[in-house]
Enzyme design. Sequence first.
Site, mmCIF file in Angstrom:
data_model
loop_
_atom_site.group_PDB
_atom_site.id
_atom_site.type_symbol
_atom_site.label_atom_id
_atom_site.label_comp_id
_atom_site.label_asym_id
_atom_site.label_seq_id
_atom_site.Cartn_x
_atom_site.Cartn_y
_atom_site.Cartn_z
ATOM 1 N N ARG A 157 -12.632 -36.234 29.990
ATOM 2 C CA ARG A 157 -13.450 -35.093 30.411
ATOM 3 C C ARG A 157 -14.746 -35.561 31.050
ATOM 4 O O ARG A 157 -15.375 -36.488 30.554
ATOM 5 C CB ARG A 157 -13.808 -34.214 29.208
ATOM 6 C CG ARG A 157 -12.586 -33.551 28.605
ATOM 7 C CD ARG A 157 -12.922 -32.873 27.290
ATOM 8 N NE ARG A 157 -11.694 -32.553 26.585
ATOM 9 C CZ ARG A 157 -11.396 -31.356 26.090
ATOM 10 N NH1 ARG A 157 -12.259 -30.373 26.214
ATOM 11 N NH2 ARG A 157 -10.268 -31.144 25.474
ATOM 12 N N SER A 190 -2.206 -20.235 8.098
ATOM 13 C CA SER A 190 -3.072 -20.342 9.262
ATOM 14 C C SER A 190 -2.253 -20.151 10.545
ATOM 15 O O SER A 190 -1.206 -20.797 10.720
ATOM 16 C CB SER A 190 -3.718 -21.743 9.234
ATOM 17 O OG SER A 190 -4.539 -21.953 10.338
ATOM 18 N N LYS A 225 -1.207 -25.865 2.779
ATOM 19 C CA LYS A 225 -1.336 -25.052 3.988
ATOM 20 C C LYS A 225 0.036 -24.720 4.557
ATOM 21 O O LYS A 225 0.986 -25.480 4.404
ATOM 22 C CB LYS A 225 -2.197 -25.761 5.037
ATOM 23 C CG LYS A 225 -1.568 -27.029 5.566
ATOM 24 C CD LYS A 225 -2.269 -27.535 6.808
ATOM 25 C CE LYS A 225 -1.412 -28.595 7.456
ATOM 26 N NZ LYS A 225 -1.991 -29.872 7.643
ATOM 27 N N SER A 271 -9.026 -17.141 22.474
ATOM 28 C CA SER A 271 -9.856 -17.186 23.679
ATOM 29 C C SER A 271 -9.178 -17.787 24.896
ATOM 30 O O SER A 271 -9.663 -17.629 26.007
ATOM 31 C CB SER A 271 -11.133 -17.955 23.395
ATOM 32 O OG SER A 271 -10.847 -19.315 23.244
ATOM 33 N N THR A 311 -20.012 -16.081 15.796
ATOM 34 C CA THR A 311 -20.965 -17.024 16.397
ATOM 35 C C THR A 311 -22.175 -16.266 16.917
ATOM 36 O O THR A 311 -22.082 -15.089 17.262
ATOM 37 C CB THR A 311 -20.321 -17.818 17.547
ATOM 38 O OG1 THR A 311 -21.246 -18.820 17.992
ATOM 39 C CG2 THR A 311 -19.964 -16.940 18.735
ATOM 40 N N LYS A 362 -22.328 -17.157 21.658
ATOM 41 C CA LYS A 362 -21.588 -16.664 22.824
ATOM 42 C C LYS A 362 -22.203 -15.326 23.251
ATOM 43 O O LYS A 362 -23.215 -15.329 23.946
ATOM 44 C CB LYS A 362 -20.093 -16.633 22.506
ATOM 45 C CG LYS A 362 -19.564 -18.060 22.183
ATOM 46 C CD LYS A 362 -18.078 -18.119 22.036
ATOM 47 C CE LYS A 362 -17.586 -19.421 21.424
ATOM 48 N NZ LYS A 362 -17.729 -20.600 22.282
ATOM 49 N N THR A 386 -29.940 -29.613 7.903
ATOM 50 C CA THR A 386 -31.153 -28.835 8.171
ATOM 51 C C THR A 386 -30.788 -27.449 8.702
ATOM 52 O O THR A 386 -29.871 -27.316 9.510
ATOM 53 C CB THR A 386 -32.007 -29.589 9.223
ATOM 54 O OG1 THR A 386 -32.290 -30.888 8.685
ATOM 55 C CG2 THR A 386 -33.300 -28.866 9.528
ATOM 56 N N THR A 422 -5.873 -28.346 25.090
ATOM 57 C CA THR A 422 -6.480 -27.054 24.768
ATOM 58 C C THR A 422 -5.454 -25.939 24.948
ATOM 59 O O THR A 422 -5.443 -24.961 24.202
ATOM 60 C CB THR A 422 -7.725 -26.820 25.663
ATOM 61 O OG1 THR A 422 -8.562 -27.976 25.574
ATOM 62 C CG2 THR A 422 -8.506 -25.609 25.237
HETATM 63 C C1 LIG Z 1 -12.289 -19.245 18.122
HETATM 64 C C2 LIG Z 1 -13.524 -20.068 17.996
HETATM 65 N N1 LIG Z 1 -14.063 -20.241 16.777
HETATM 66 C C3 LIG Z 1 -15.183 -20.978 16.608
HETATM 67 C C4 LIG Z 1 -15.817 -21.574 17.681
HETATM 68 C C5 LIG Z 1 -17.067 -22.369 17.454
HETATM 69 O O1 LIG Z 1 -18.192 -21.615 17.809
HETATM 70 P P1 LIG Z 1 -19.601 -22.319 17.974
HETATM 71 O O2 LIG Z 1 -19.749 -22.618 19.403
HETATM 72 O O3 LIG Z 1 -20.612 -21.355 17.440
HETATM 73 O O4 LIG Z 1 -19.548 -23.564 17.143
HETATM 74 C C6 LIG Z 1 -15.299 -21.424 18.962
HETATM 75 C C7 LIG Z 1 -15.992 -22.065 20.107
HETATM 76 O O5 LIG Z 1 -15.610 -22.122 21.216
HETATM 77 C C8 LIG Z 1 -14.115 -20.655 19.126
HETATM 78 O O6 LIG Z 1 -13.565 -20.502 20.340
#
Ligand SMILES: Cc1ncc(COP(=O)(O)O)c(C=O)c1O
Length: 407
Positions: free
Chosen positions: A21, A137, A156, A189, A245, A248, A278, A363
């Site tokens: 990358r 999962s 799992k 996503s 999060t 985003k 921290t 990915t």
């Molecule tokens: C489905 C999903 N969960 C968690 C995260 C992690 O989020 P963060 O960027 O706040 O660490 C991402 C990040 O792309 C994500 O796509």
Amino acid sequence: MTYSEQLDKAIERLHDEGRYRTFIDIERRNGNFPHAVWTKPDGSENDITVWCGNDYLGMGQHPVVLAAMHEAIDATGAGSGGTRNISGTTVYHKRLEAELADLHGKESALVFTSAYIANDATLSTLPKLFPGLIIYSDERNHASMIEGVRRNGGAKRIFRHNDLAHLRELLEADDSDAPKLIAFESIYSMDGDFGPIEEICDLADEFGALTYIDEVHAVGMYGARGAGVAERDRLMHRLDIINGTLAKAYGVMGGYIAASAKMCDAIRSYAPGFIFTTSIPPAIAAGAAASVAFLKRAPELREKHQQQAKALKLRLKGLGLPIIDHGSHIVPVIVGNPVHTKLLSDMLLEEHGIYVQPINFPTVPRGTERLRFTPSPVHGPREMDALVTAMDGLWAHCALNRAEAAG
Ligand SMILES: Cc1ncc(COP(=O)(O)O)c(C=O)c1O
């Protein structure tokens, strides 16, 4: 082999697999999103439009967020100065957690340095709280959930993506008395498809399982107050742990879980990923809290966001480009070949000033390599016209297939 040679070898492996990358060096311009300046490898600069950011609503430049951050930094300085246990809990952290608990209709919330850490820390800690816990999962869960589940030492089961029959089969095969948890996402996503929240909650009820949902790509954007798809579908009360999060749609940084007071208390007390690091800077907490509070009352921004996504999908479909459309805000255009995907991305950037990162294996599965566009309310008609025209031209130039819309 020397250490240095081993590093060479590891990096070479990535080159060989086409997985190495490179970063595109960009600087967004406050007040001028989605425009940014790209510094090329030769040091020259180009103005570009970002089409692959996850600051979905442009909150990273919102005056309300910036004012809250400026105020906090002036009042309290830069960092928090400690872990949450040791001098790192401030009024800003408490306020943010109260804002998030209220957002999700839960008793409590717990803020982590990112949603990645929130997922990893929570999922890897749960078996300590529920000995013998089995985690079910979804196979397409984010890397942070996979990591948390993988290294928690507990049992799992991986169910096929959104496959309720498979999930049922796995639940039925296990001891009915064993503690169980189903972990999944509300929006995946890469394809922009939705998890079957209600049906998973039904299965959880039937088999006495807890539910854990990642709403990272939904918070701020779905539901009357932006609490996510579970809010939109009136299902928040059926979910035991909601992960989100602040980086985003909320445009800042950090992650969290929202759950019962007891659950948050236990995670707070047992999760190394929460305890031994921290806490986020007060200015970050202040900006995030301002963003969450603002978006609770901004349905028009959510509406605009959805309209933008619909408009882009309609126009790309109109050109016959193979897009995946599950009705969410994410617009993936399938190219189906890593070389073509990279080529298209390079040409868009260099010839049209349009930045969209190629998405390749691992990915996404091989053969589904894609460009993933994230339209937002800050993309105007001029930017959208430029993108659609460029895609049309490049598709023809590269002699790629035009197809019926998939998905
Ligand atoms: C489905 C999903 N969960 C968690 C995260 C992690 O989020 P963060 O960027 O706040 O660490 C991402 C990040 O792309 C994500 O796509």
